[in-house]
Scaffold this active site. Sequence first.
Site, short mmCIF file in Angstrom:
data_model
loop_
_atom_site.label_atom_id
_atom_site.label_comp_id
_atom_site.label_asym_id
_atom_site.label_seq_id
_atom_site.Cartn_x
_atom_site.Cartn_y
_atom_site.Cartn_z
CG HIS A 78 -2.09 -0.98 -7.58
ND1 HIS A 78 -2.30 0.00 -6.46
CD2 HIS A 78 -1.99 -2.12 -7.12
CE1 HIS A 78 -2.92 -1.17 -5.48
NE2 HIS A 78 -2.85 -2.41 -5.86
CG ASP A 138 2.69 -2.72 -8.43
OD1 ASP A 138 2.79 -2.37 -9.61
OD2 ASP A 138 1.96 -3.17 -8.03
CD GLU A 167 -2.44 3.07 -6.06
OE1 GLU A 167 -3.18 2.46 -6.26
OE2 GLU A 167 -1.09 2.84 -5.48
NE ARG A 201 -4.15 -1.70 0.02
CZ ARG A 201 -4.06 -2.64 -0.74
NH1 ARG A 201 -3.12 -2.67 -1.45
NH2 ARG A 201 -5.07 -3.31 -1.00
#
Length: 330
Positions: free
Chosen positions: A295, A258, A263, A234
């Site tokens: 992600h 990632d 985001e 996260r």
Amino acid sequence: MKVAFFSTRKYDKQFFTKNNAAYNYELEFLEVPLNRHTVPLAKGHDAVCIFVNDQADSQVLEELAQQGVKLVALRCAGFNNVDLKAAAALGIKVVRVPAYSPYSVAEHTLALILTLNRKTHRAYNRVKEGNFALNGLMGFDLHGRTVGLIGLGKIGLVTAAILKGFGCKVLGYDIAQPAEANEIGVELVDLDTLYAQSDIISLHCPLTPQTHHIINSESLNKMKKGVMLINTSRGALIDTKAVIKALKSEKISYLGLDVYEEEADLFFEDKSEYVIQDDVFMRLLSFNNVLITGHQAFFTSDAMQGIVSVTLQNISDFEEGKALKNEVLP
């Protein structure tokens, strides 16, 4: 059952439509995220299905309840975007997918580690341009290096097993101290020891008030100079501004992400024709030792099938009044 899916893409519709043949639910796929502006689109549905960047705060949940929505089905493991206390007070059940394919995220974690280390992304671009020089591409052997894993759930344990296969010494921190860690060969330690001894640190814990910004100026100061930091969990586990300072001071020599704290306004969208307004994110992109993916760690066909199967079964269990084994409680 009528279910409104928010933040959907082509692949969501493809997988859910195919698997829905066994349930015959009325599925409506919406590309927009769930938030205070789009919640009216849920009217007339019995349930909503949401993803990681949808917002189900108290205001959204109140409007969902007024519209007759009784179920929020998360098609992901994380649930920090749902106000669980508000949902319980309104009589709305919340279910999630606690595990799909831990291998998908674990293997992506290794992809980030290997790419940053051996600089294969830079080598690929060089070779395409006819440049076969090796200057600037030197990496290091993973064998014998110490990797610290913060979080030893299903993904963390799979990551540990893969790293042991590379010959790494694996340190782990998890408040649950799972017995499986010892079986794999993970040495359970406290956070300070993990920070001090690890050449690579990878995050695999959920986002909670306790883990918010677990990587901050104080924890960074305890790490080895030149550490590699990886986050496939996260975004808000990391204080991004503190990490940027650590990149500038060379405390961090490699950063693989990632996920990103802000985001929601970036990931899962094509922004290639726009000027990205997030100055912090753009500063991250300016470092040649930073690798960011949007992600996608979960994004394998195996994981998608698992997510869809569990999500539809969660909805079925709710409809039939069965015990909700994947219910999230406040």
